[in-house]
Motif scaffolding. Structure first.
Motif, mmCIF file in Angstrom:
data_model
loop_
_atom_site.group_PDB
_atom_site.id
_atom_site.type_symbol
_atom_site.label_atom_id
_atom_site.label_comp_id
_atom_site.label_asym_id
_atom_site.label_seq_id
_atom_site.Cartn_x
_atom_site.Cartn_y
_atom_site.Cartn_z
ATOM 1 N N VAL A 68 -1.595 16.236 -10.339
ATOM 2 C CA VAL A 68 -2.715 17.174 -10.313
ATOM 3 C C VAL A 68 -2.603 18.080 -9.086
ATOM 4 O O VAL A 68 -2.758 19.298 -9.174
ATOM 5 N N ASP A 92 -10.336 10.858 -14.527
ATOM 6 C CA ASP A 92 -8.951 10.922 -14.040
ATOM 7 C C ASP A 92 -8.035 11.519 -15.105
ATOM 8 O O ASP A 92 -7.196 12.368 -14.813
ATOM 9 N N ARG A 94 -8.912 13.390 -17.768
ATOM 10 C CA ARG A 94 -9.283 14.791 -18.012
ATOM 11 C C ARG A 94 -8.671 15.704 -16.953
ATOM 12 O O ARG A 94 -8.126 16.764 -17.253
ATOM 13 N N GLU A 95 -8.771 15.282 -15.698
ATOM 14 C CA GLU A 95 -8.240 16.087 -14.597
ATOM 15 C C GLU A 95 -6.732 16.299 -14.755
ATOM 16 O O GLU A 95 -6.226 17.413 -14.566
ATOM 17 N N SER A 99 -4.813 19.914 -15.629
ATOM 18 C CA SER A 99 -3.811 20.434 -14.697
ATOM 19 C C SER A 99 -2.524 20.877 -15.389
ATOM 20 O O SER A 99 -1.660 21.467 -14.768
#
Length: 119
Positions: A68, A92, A94-95, A99
């Protein structure tokens, strides 16, 4: 070793930290994923170079938090990315997906569905 694995006819591909195996794996009809462990700025620079040189089908960045943080640098290599390691929550995952990673590996089955479109 790769020839033996390819001849088994039961494997789709290999995941390896040995970037030099990506090209031979592809020649044998196996998907190749090069795994990169990113721990500092130097490993990021080296990882981008390795990814570009390997011509792997994809790279896996570990841990996910590193993928990320350095997404912009990794976008330069033009190789699809997956990530994993220390993804404990839906946030976590989703992030990591936002990215630019195409999928997230996890030991938590409840998070696997998030890799699907609309998941």
């Amino acid at each position: 070793g790769l020839e033996y694995l390819a001849d088994l006819g039961r494997l789709a591909g290999v995941v390896t930290v040995h970037h030099h195996l990506a090209k031979p794996a592809r020649r044998l009809g196996l998907i190749s994923v090069v795994r990169l462990f990113l721990s500092d700025s130097r490993s990021v620079e080296r990882g981008v170079g390795i990814a570009a040189k390997s011509q792997a089908d994809a790279i896996e960045i570990l841990p996910a938090a590193a993928a990320v943080k350095v997404a912009a640098e990794l976008n330069k290599c033009g190789i699809p990315r997956i990530t994993g390691g220390l993804c404990r929550t839906e946030a976590d995952v989703r992030e990591a997906l936002v990215s630019g990673c195409r999928a997230v590996t996890s030991t938590r089955p409840a998070l696997w569905q998030m890799n699907r479109p609309g998941g």
